[in-house]
Design a protein around this motif. Structure first.
Motif, PDB file in Angstrom:
ATOM      1  N   THR A 210      -1.908   8.392   5.414  1.00 52.44           N
ATOM      2  CA  THR A 210      -3.258   8.224   4.889  1.00 52.44           C
ATOM      3  C   THR A 210      -3.897   9.584   4.617  1.00 52.44           C
TER       4      THR A 210
ATOM      5  N   ARG B 279       0.848  -1.190   0.000  1.00 54.97           N
ATOM      6  CA  ARG B 279       0.000   0.000   0.000  1.00 54.97           C
ATOM      7  C   ARG B 279       0.882   1.237   0.000  1.00 54.97           C
TER       8      ARG B 279
ATOM      9  N   ALA C 225      -4.971   3.097  -0.351  1.00 52.54           N
ATOM     10  CA  ALA C 225      -4.873   1.651  -0.547  1.00 52.54           C
ATOM     11  C   ALA C 225      -4.247   1.267  -1.884  1.00 52.54           C
ATOM     12  N   GLN C 226      -3.884   2.254  -2.700  1.00 54.19           N
ATOM     13  CA  GLN C 226      -3.276   1.927  -3.995  1.00 54.19           C
ATOM     14  C   GLN C 226      -1.941   1.231  -3.778  1.00 54.19           C
ATOM     15  N   SER C 227      -1.661   0.255  -4.596  1.00 47.56           N
ATOM     16  CA  SER C 227      -0.428  -0.507  -4.417  1.00 47.56           C
ATOM     17  C   SER C 227       0.709   0.118  -5.213  1.00 47.56           C
TER      18      SER C 227
ATOM     19  N   SER D  62       1.279   2.864   3.485  1.00 48.13           N
ATOM     20  CA  SER D  62       2.151   2.055   4.327  1.00 48.13           C
ATOM     21  C   SER D  62       3.611   2.207   3.897  1.00 48.13           C
TER      22      SER D  62
END
Length: 129
Positions: free
Chosen positions: A27, A9, A45-47, A12
Motif C-alpha cells: 500500500t 486490488r 485499490a486499483q484493480s 493485494s
C-alpha cells in the motif's frame, strides 16, 4: 485458488505474489507512486486483470510483471512464480555501474585535502600551479 475472481486490488496482488513482504508495504509503494499498472500510476485499490502489466520500482530499478493469474491471498513461492510473467531486463553488469565517491554519513564536512581528492576523482581538478 482464486480462479473465479475477475479482478484483484493491485496492492493485494503484489503482496500475494511476493513482490513485497507485507501488505502495508504494498500500500505504501502505491501511495508513493512506485507501482504502475499499464503505464499509469496506480492507487492501492486499483484493480488488476489478467494480461495487465504491473511495474514495481524496487531499489532504483523497475520490476515488470504481466499478470497471468489473479491472487488475493498470499501463496507459496512456487505458485506465486507461476502467477506472473517477469519481463524485467537483467541488471547491468557491475563494471557498467559507475561508483560515485561517497562519504560516510555523519562524517562532517570534508577537509581541504579530501575535497581536492574528490575533485580530482571527479575530473574537475584545477592545475593552477
Amino acid at each position: 485458488m482464486a480462479d473465479d475472481v475477475t479482478s484483484a486490488r493491485v496492492d493485494s496482488w503484489i503482496w500475494a505474489v511476493r513482490v513485497v513482504k507485507t501488505r502495508s508495504q504494498a500500500t505504501a509503494a502505491c501511495r508513493a507512486g512506485h507501482v504502475k499498472v499499464n503505464g499509469e500510476r496506480a492507487k492501492a485499490a486499483q484493480s488488476v486483470r489478467i494480461g495487465d502489466e504491473v511495474r514495481v520500482r524496487d531499489s532504483g530499478f523497475d520490476r515488470i510483471l504481466v499478470v497471468r493469474r489473479l491472487l488475493v491471498k498470499r501463496v507459496s513461492a512456487t505458485v506465486a512464480a507461476e502467477s506472473f510473467t517477469d519481463l524485467t531486463p537483467p541488471p547491468p553488469p557491475r563494471e557498467e555501474i559507475a561508483l560515485a565517491p561517497m562519504r560516510d554519513r555523519g562524517a562532517g564536512r570534508p577537509t581541504k585535502r579530501e575535497r581536492r581528492d574528490l575533485e580530482k576523482l571527479r575530473g574537475r581538478d584545477s592545475d593552477l600551479d
